[in-house]
Every structure is written in structure tokens, then in C-alpha cells.
Design a protein around this motif. Structure first.
Motif, mmCIF file in Angstrom:
data_model
loop_
_atom_site.group_PDB
_atom_site.id
_atom_site.type_symbol
_atom_site.label_atom_id
_atom_site.label_comp_id
_atom_site.label_asym_id
_atom_site.label_seq_id
_atom_site.Cartn_x
_atom_site.Cartn_y
_atom_site.Cartn_z
ATOM 1 N N ALA A 38 0.837 -1.395 -0.086
ATOM 2 C CA ALA A 38 0.056 0.213 -0.010
ATOM 3 C C ALA A 38 0.873 1.393 -0.023
ATOM 4 C CB ALA A 38 -0.904 0.007 1.434
ATOM 5 N N GLU A 39 1.847 1.115 0.670
ATOM 6 C CA GLU A 39 2.874 2.369 0.849
ATOM 7 C C GLU A 39 3.572 2.622 -0.358
ATOM 8 O OE1 GLU A 39 3.230 4.689 3.402
ATOM 9 O OE2 GLU A 39 1.199 3.853 4.610
ATOM 10 N N TYR A 63 9.064 -1.156 7.951
ATOM 11 C CA TYR A 63 7.447 -1.390 8.072
ATOM 12 C C TYR A 63 7.323 -2.240 9.316
ATOM 13 C CZ TYR A 63 6.659 0.830 3.664
ATOM 14 O OH TYR A 63 6.619 2.095 2.779
ATOM 15 N N LEU A 64 8.131 -3.182 9.582
ATOM 16 C CA LEU A 64 8.016 -3.771 11.023
ATOM 17 C C LEU A 64 7.998 -2.838 12.193
ATOM 18 C CD1 LEU A 64 8.130 -6.406 12.466
ATOM 19 C CD2 LEU A 64 10.473 -6.264 12.458
ATOM 20 N N LYS A 65 9.008 -1.820 12.102
ATOM 21 C CA LYS A 65 9.192 -1.061 13.328
ATOM 22 C C LYS A 65 7.826 -0.131 13.428
ATOM 23 C CE LYS A 65 13.157 0.893 14.109
ATOM 24 N NZ LYS A 65 14.478 1.467 13.841
ATOM 25 N N ARG A 66 7.207 0.464 12.101
ATOM 26 C CA ARG A 66 6.063 1.129 12.175
ATOM 27 C C ARG A 66 4.869 0.252 12.499
ATOM 28 N NH1 ARG A 66 5.708 3.672 6.430
ATOM 29 N NH2 ARG A 66 3.398 3.822 7.397
ATOM 30 N N SER A 75 1.331 -9.823 11.320
ATOM 31 C CA SER A 75 1.733 -10.780 10.333
ATOM 32 C C SER A 75 2.954 -10.259 9.534
ATOM 33 C CB SER A 75 0.452 -10.947 9.273
ATOM 34 O OG SER A 75 0.870 -11.727 8.252
ATOM 35 N N THR A 76 4.167 -11.089 9.617
ATOM 36 C CA THR A 76 5.175 -10.608 9.008
ATOM 37 C C THR A 76 5.386 -11.492 7.802
ATOM 38 O OG1 THR A 76 6.349 -12.428 10.175
ATOM 39 C CG2 THR A 76 6.266 -10.094 11.190
#
Length: 166
Positions: A38-39, A63-66, A75-76
Motif C-alpha cells: 500500500a505504501e 515497516y516492521l518497526k512502524r 503478520s510478517t
């Protein structure tokens, strides 16, 4: 409560189980792959083809940190454990659950799914090698391991609620 990070090989059910868990707990749910797409305005297959896996993994960490917030199920991506900084981040900010799924089950789930760049770009022998090379990474990163073969997403989510005492 600290976030729950779902890890496992592609096709292990991280997104589906995450949504089932969200329905039970009434927590937020974030799929890091969906957030990335999406980003970045790219699907992951196209991003891989254009920029490569190394560049993708750097973005994936961001994106994990966000995604790390209390009362969130994250969900990774299947390769999140390939970078030690991702594992350290998840271990220090939440609970990691490994959805352990047999290779045979993954093949059944993903056969013909053209949206999986590392599944379709390789032959089954190479994919199996990738799968087996990641198993120790998933196992060593996880606080909890759930065997998923033969269970529905709701059954897995119910099992997690009990295991995690939620």
C-alpha cells in the motif's frame, strides 16, 4: 499488551490466523506485506523484480518497526527472520509466535499462486531448500511454536489465546 508477531514460511497462514486472532481479541491487525504494498505502490513480486530482495528487506524492517504497537497482531513476511535486527526488534518489543507448517501443506496452499515471488521463481527443490534453511531461524526466534497442519485458522487462534493466556 505488547504486540504479537506471527512468523513462518510463506503460506503458513500468518495473515489468515492473524485476522482470526483479531476477531477473538478485538486487537488491531497489521500485515507488513500489505502495508508495504500500500505504501510503496508496488506488489512485492514487482518490487523484487525491479529492486531486488536486499532492498526489499531494508524496507521490510522499516515497516516492521512502524507496525509495532500495543494490542496489535502483526503478520510478517516469510523472510523477516533473515535479518537479525528484525528478530532482535520483535523479541524486545513483543511476543513472537512461529506458525509451523509442513512443506507439503505449504505447497498445497500456494500451488499456482503467482503473487509469491520466491515460490514461483524457483523450482520446488530450491523452494524446499529455502524452507529448510529458515526453519532454525523461525524456531530460535519464537517464544511460542504452533503446529498448524490439520487445524483451521480459528482453531489455531483459539490455541494461541490459551497458550498466551490472553
Amino acid at each position: 499488551m505488547k504486540p504479537i508477531f506471527l512468523i513462518g514460511f510463506m503460506g503458513s497462514g500468518k495473515s489468515t490466523v492473524g485476522k482470526a486472532l483479531q476477531n477473538i481479541l478485538d486487537w488491531d491487525f497489521v500485515d507488513t506485506d500489505a502495508l508495504f504494498e500500500a505504501e510503496e505502490k508496488f506488489n512485492i513480486s514487482d518490487y523484487f523484480a525491479r529492486f531486488g530482495e536486499i532492498h526489499f528487506r531494508k524496507k521490510e524492517h522499516m515497516y516492521l518497526k512502524r507496525s509495532t504497537q500495543d494490542n496489535t497482531i502483526v503478520s510478517t513476511g516469510g523472510g523477516i527472520v533473515l535479518r537479525l535486527d528484525n528478530v532482535i526488534w520483535m523479541q524486545s518489543h513483543g511476543t513472537i509466535v512461529y506458525l509451523a507448517t509442513s512443506f507439503e501443506q505449504i505447497v498445497k496452499r500456494l500451488y499456482g499462486d503467482m503473487s509469491r515471488p520466491l515460490f514461483q521463481a524457483e523450482d520446488m527443490q530450491a523452494t524446499y531448500k529455502r524452507f529448510t534453511s529458515r526453519l532454525p531461524l523461525y524456531e530460535s526466534a519464537a517464544n511460542y511454536v504452533v503446529q498448524t497442519d490439520g487445524l483451521s485458522p480459528v482453531e489455531i487462534a483459539d490455541q494461541l489465546v490459551v497458550q498466551l493466556k490472553l
